[in-house]
Design a protein around this motif. Structure first.
Motif, mmCIF file in Angstrom:
data_model
loop_
_atom_site.group_PDB
_atom_site.id
_atom_site.type_symbol
_atom_site.label_atom_id
_atom_site.label_comp_id
_atom_site.label_asym_id
_atom_site.label_seq_id
_atom_site.Cartn_x
_atom_site.Cartn_y
_atom_site.Cartn_z
ATOM 1 N N GLY A 1 74.613 29.480 36.995
ATOM 2 C CA GLY A 1 73.704 28.988 35.962
ATOM 3 C C GLY A 1 74.248 27.842 35.141
ATOM 4 N N ASP B 1 72.309 24.433 35.127
ATOM 5 C CA ASP B 1 70.930 24.414 34.655
ATOM 6 C C ASP B 1 70.794 23.439 33.487
ATOM 7 O OD1 ASP B 1 70.387 26.289 36.548
ATOM 8 O OD2 ASP B 1 70.168 27.978 35.170
ATOM 9 N N CYS C 1 69.385 31.543 42.760
ATOM 10 C CA CYS C 1 67.931 31.515 42.833
ATOM 11 C C CYS C 1 67.485 30.109 43.203
ATOM 12 C CB CYS C 1 67.317 31.935 41.492
ATOM 13 S SG CYS C 1 67.899 30.924 40.117
ATOM 14 N N SER D 1 65.567 27.947 41.552
ATOM 15 C CA SER D 1 65.669 26.944 40.499
ATOM 16 C C SER D 1 67.109 26.463 40.327
ATOM 17 C CB SER D 1 65.134 27.496 39.172
ATOM 18 O OG SER D 1 65.961 28.520 38.669
ATOM 19 N N GLU D 2 68.095 27.344 40.588
ATOM 20 C CA GLU D 2 69.480 26.901 40.493
ATOM 21 C C GLU D 2 69.803 25.925 41.622
ATOM 22 O OE1 GLU D 2 73.883 28.557 39.430
ATOM 23 O OE2 GLU D 2 72.649 29.858 40.691
ATOM 24 N N SER E 1 68.162 30.224 29.234
ATOM 25 C CA SER E 1 68.887 29.817 30.442
ATOM 26 C C SER E 1 69.658 30.995 31.010
ATOM 27 C CB SER E 1 69.861 28.672 30.109
ATOM 28 O OG SER E 1 70.670 28.339 31.217
ATOM 29 N N LEU F 1 71.157 34.376 37.286
ATOM 30 C CA LEU F 1 70.259 35.459 37.675
ATOM 31 C C LEU F 1 70.784 36.689 36.943
ATOM 32 C CD1 LEU F 1 68.676 36.199 41.093
ATOM 33 C CD2 LEU F 1 69.443 38.031 39.606
ATOM 34 N N GLU G 1 60.553 32.627 32.129
ATOM 35 C CA GLU G 1 60.740 32.056 33.464
ATOM 36 C C GLU G 1 62.178 31.623 33.692
ATOM 37 O OE1 GLU G 1 59.235 28.056 34.237
ATOM 38 O OE2 GLU G 1 58.657 27.906 32.130
ATOM 39 N N PHE G 2 62.922 31.376 32.597
ATOM 40 C CA PHE G 2 64.291 30.884 32.713
ATOM 41 C C PHE G 2 65.277 31.981 33.110
ATOM 42 C CE2 PHE G 2 62.041 28.348 29.462
ATOM 43 C CZ PHE G 2 61.937 27.179 30.185
ATOM 44 N N ASN H 1 64.890 33.244 35.896
ATOM 45 C CA ASN H 1 65.012 32.841 37.306
ATOM 46 C C ASN H 1 64.821 33.981 38.300
ATOM 47 O OD1 ASN H 1 65.437 30.021 36.974
ATOM 48 N ND2 ASN H 1 67.507 30.455 36.253
#
Length: 394
Positions: free
Chosen positions: A117, A120, A153, A155-156, A292, A295, A313-314, A316
């Motif tokens: 993370g 991010d 994830c 997004s990462e 942030s 996961l 949503e952050f 993830n």
């Protein structure tokens, strides 16, 4: 195959990595043909927490110079002498990255990097200038030379590409060991319904707006338990906020027999092992209003106890929303308030159904047994022993 896990801390100071890296290394070590070794830096709790890594015996090294830099010549030497076939760095922006660079230059062997993370957007914006300096000195080299990047994830993985990295990526999440109880098991009763947060008490977790929303919520029959370790005095800021808003709060560390009154907030302190399991058993819902995350293990643990989750949503874990195992909130007070109002207005049966869907999701996708096998395939590939697994994205 000898796999070395390199982390800035093997203690509770590492936050969620204390659980995720420990479980990953232990379950890979249990696979036929694999041996896990752990390398880390010394901190205030490492001597006490090292026993939790059994049967592994982490090599813990002293830091030279400012602790925040994490520079350790002995760690560098130990990695070179370790005979590891592959290294897997856990987290970035510390001296461990420099030590892995040194090992790679000396041994010409492959390694993976799991930023956890830390690439991010929110994380990059925090202490931005320090990260730019670290990037120039050692971190960009560490990231760019990795045989594979490990994203928790989707997004990462996107954040890695946005940073300019072109390495192969494997997307493999954190996992969970299922508890002995399951959905439908009778819970212990604590009187009031309990909303729980478990984790580091830090501004990025979004607790300021969560407590502002809590102060405006019709909280009849509920209490809010915040269990975690304070960082930088943020817990006192939260207590001051509650006092100003007229919300009653108690600190169990002052008196373990005290509990929050209806509508109140209870600061529980750090919780681990059986104590954390007991807290999850009596909980009715879990919240993570974070800005942030990589996961978050805490969400997976909550689902494993059949709890409905309120999260952003952050965190993830979009699978949670897709499976209708979570209530989605934003990071602002109004959105969090709307999510909490939805939670407390639901019939008990509906709340239980959300939690049961979360438990099924964990069983289907997030057990360590599944994840360690995926990770082992990646280790074998980067070491040149097998063909490229399907999970690799070039």
């Amino acid at each position: 195959m000898k796999v070395g896990y390199v982390s800035g801390s093997i203690s509770r100071n590492a936050g969620g990595l204390f659980f995720s890296v420990r479980s990953l290394s232990q379950t890979v070590n249990a696979l036929a043909g694999f041996e896990s070794r752990v390398f880390s830096l010394e901190d205030a709790h490492s001597a006490e927490d090292v026993v939790k890594w059994q049967p592994l015996r982490p090599n813990v090294h002293k830091v030279v110079g400012p602790g925040a830099l994490g520079y350790s010549p002995s760690l560098q030497s130990d990695l070179v002498a370790s005979e590891c076939d592959v290294l897997h760095t856990q987290g970035i922006w510390q001296g461990c990255s420099h030590a892995v660079n040194h090992w790679h230059d000396k041994m010409n062997k492959p390694y993976l990097v799991a930023p956890r993370g830390m690439l991010d957007p929110w994380a990059l914006a925090n202490a931005r200038w320090k990260k730019k300096v670290a990037g120039l000195l050692y971190e960009n080299k560490h990231l760019q030379n990795a045989a594979c990047l490990h994203a928790l994830c989707r997004s990462e993985a996107e954040s890695m590409r946005a940073y300019g990295l072109k390495n192969p990526i494997c997307v493999i999440p954190n996992g969970i060991h299922l508890p002995e109880i399951g959905a439908g098991a009778e819970k212990e009763q604590s009187g009031l319904k309990t909303l729980v947060f478990i984790g580091r008490i830090h501004p990025k977790k979004g607790l300021v707006h969560a407590l502002e929303a809590w102060s405006q919520l019709a909280r009849d029959g509920w209490k809010f338990v915040i269990a975690g370790w304070d960082q930088g005095g943020h817990e006192q800021e939260l207590k001051d906020l509650l006092t100003k808003a007229g919300v009653p709060w108690v600190d169990r560390r002052d008196d373990s027999t005290r509990t929050a009154s209806e509508g109140g907030v209870e600061f529980y302190g750090s919780t681990y092992g059986d104590e954390k399991k007991a807290l999850l058993r009596v909980a009715d819902a879990f919240i993570l209003p974070s800005y942030s995350e990589g996961l978050p293990m805490a969400v997976l643990e909550a689902w494993s106890y059949g709890l409905p989750v309120v999260m952003t949503e952050f965190c993830n874990i979009p699978e949670g929303f897709e499976a209708e195992a979570a209530i989605e909130i934003g990071t602002d007070k109004e959105s969090i308030l709307a999510g909490l109002e939805q939670l407390v207005s639901l019939p008990e049966a509906a709340v239980q159904e959300i939690g049961e869907r979360g438990l099924q999701l964990v069983k289907d996708k997030f057990t360590w047994e599944q994840i360690s096998k995926q990770m082992a395939e990646v280790y074998q590939w980067v070491a040149g022993e097998t063909a490229q697994p399907e999970i690799i994205e070039l």
